[in-house]
Motif scaffolding. Structure first.
Motif, PDB file in Angstrom:
ATOM      1  N   GLN A 124     -10.616  -0.065  -4.574  1.00  0.00           N
ATOM      2  CA  GLN A 124      -9.983  -0.519  -3.331  1.00  0.00           C
ATOM      3  C   GLN A 124     -10.377   0.359  -2.135  1.00  0.00           C
ATOM      4  O   GLN A 124      -9.944   0.120  -1.024  1.00  0.00           O
ATOM      5  N   GLN A 146       7.100  -0.112   0.609  1.00  0.00           N
ATOM      6  CA  GLN A 146       5.835  -0.823   0.832  1.00  0.00           C
ATOM      7  C   GLN A 146       6.024  -1.966   1.819  1.00  0.00           C
ATOM      8  O   GLN A 146       7.130  -2.476   1.992  1.00  0.00           O
ATOM      9  N   ASN A 147       4.901  -2.400   2.430  1.00  0.00           N
ATOM     10  CA  ASN A 147       4.972  -3.625   3.227  1.00  0.00           C
ATOM     11  C   ASN A 147       4.620  -4.816   2.332  1.00  0.00           C
ATOM     12  O   ASN A 147       4.373  -4.663   1.136  1.00  0.00           O
ATOM     13  N   ASN A 148       4.581  -6.006   2.917  1.00  0.00           N
ATOM     14  CA  ASN A 148       4.334  -7.224   2.126  1.00  0.00           C
ATOM     15  C   ASN A 148       2.953  -7.248   1.485  1.00  0.00           C
ATOM     16  O   ASN A 148       2.724  -7.954   0.502  1.00  0.00           O
ATOM     17  N   ASP A 149       2.007  -6.484   2.050  1.00  0.00           N
ATOM     18  CA  ASP A 149       0.649  -6.439   1.499  1.00  0.00           C
ATOM     19  C   ASP A 149       0.486  -5.365   0.427  1.00  0.00           C
ATOM     20  O   ASP A 149      -0.621  -5.155  -0.084  1.00  0.00           O
ATOM     21  N   GLY A 150       1.577  -4.670   0.106  1.00  0.00           N
ATOM     22  CA  GLY A 150       1.496  -3.627  -0.920  1.00  0.00           C
ATOM     23  C   GLY A 150       1.063  -2.278  -0.397  1.00  0.00           C
ATOM     24  O   GLY A 150       0.923  -1.319  -1.153  1.00  0.00           O
ATOM     25  N   GLN A 151       0.844  -2.194   0.935  1.00  0.00           N
ATOM     26  CA  GLN A 151       0.490  -0.891   1.514  1.00  0.00           C
ATOM     27  C   GLN A 151       1.697   0.039   1.426  1.00  0.00           C
ATOM     28  O   GLN A 151       2.827  -0.371   1.663  1.00  0.00           O
ATOM     29  N   LYS A 214      -5.990   3.882   4.498  1.00  0.00           N
ATOM     30  CA  LYS A 214      -5.629   2.897   3.471  1.00  0.00           C
ATOM     31  C   LYS A 214      -4.806   3.559   2.370  1.00  0.00           C
ATOM     32  O   LYS A 214      -5.252   4.506   1.732  1.00  0.00           O
TER      33      LYS A 214
END
Length: 250
Positions: A124, A146-151, A214
């Motif tokens: 990744q 986390q946010n919705n994107d998994g970050q 990231k």
């Protein structure tokens, strides 16, 4: 090929163990905890393993050297996990691209879990990847936000968490993989303005978010293998878990 180094944190006193022995020298199935961790780490970085020692440094080195050829870094003052990694970094080879940080008191960690964490981090192209565990009862652990994107947005210690955040059952294991350049620059930015006066590795998450670096979270459902040992009761529980796992394999 991305070159990986491993830094194992093994400098702590372990005062809650109520023992004269350095925490990482307590044994699980007849082998010191730190040696279990080194053996698991060898799968990803056999020639680049650095162990940070501090409390009872000579004893810890002696015990490790009976079995393994690793490099050592000495943490003079126990100023936290961030400081421990900072002490070890100058000894890491210039050719290394990524650094995996493990805890010397997590003896049940599996080789496959470490390999999967590193593989996810590399594929990744992350700057920071944390190994998290899904637990039934998250009380006492740092929660993974986390946010919705998994970050990964934050690791929130229980004392600082909102009521909603306390309901999160994905928690920090203390095990991280970092892109080396990010790690080096990030460690220069973290502060020790907390109640313990320590430099926390977890503060690098905030640095990463500010940098728009990231960040990733790799989750394991097997929370037992990332369970740290802070008390004799936990050591007993870990020994029981180790023998149970061994019996299931045989």
């Amino acid at each position: 090929m991305n070159k990986i180094a491993v830094i194992i944190l093994a400098a702590g006193k372990g005062s809650r163990m109520k023992s004269d022995l350095a925490k990482v020298l307590h044994k699980v199935a007849g082998k010191s905890m730190v040696n279990h961790v080194i053996e698991a780490a060898m799968q990803v970085a056999s020639g680049h393993i650095h162990v940070v020692v501090g409390h009872q440094a000579e004893k810890v080195q002696k015990e490790i050297q009976k079995k393994h050829n690793v490099q050592f870094a000495f943490q003079k003052e126990l100023l936290g996990t961030g400081d421990a990694v900072r002490v070890a970094l100058p000894g890491v080879d210039a050719s290394i691209d990524h650094v995996l940080v493990l805890c010397g008191d997590v003896p049940l960690i599996k080789k496959k879990t470490i390999a999967d964490l590193v593989s996810t981090h590399l594929h990744q192209m992350a700057d920071l990847t944390v190994l998290a565990a899904k637990v039934k009862d998250p009380t006492g652990y740092g929660r993974i936000i986390q946010n919705n994107d998994g970050q990964l947005l934050a690791i929130r210690e229980e004392a600082d968490a909102t009521d909603l955040e306390r309901q999160i059952n994905i928690v920090n294991s203390g095990i991280f993989c970092f892109e080396k350049g990010f790690l080096e620059s990030g460690l220069g930015r973290i502060q020790n303005n907390n109640s313990q006066g320590e430099y926390y590795l977890t503060d690098l998450v905030e640095v990463a978010v500010q940098n728009k670096s990231k960040t990733l979270v790799k989750i394991t459902d097997d929370a037992e293998q990332v369970m740290g040992v802070n008390t004799i009761e936990q050591l007993t529980r870990i020994n029981t878990a180790f023998h149970k796992a061994s019996n299931e394999l045989s």
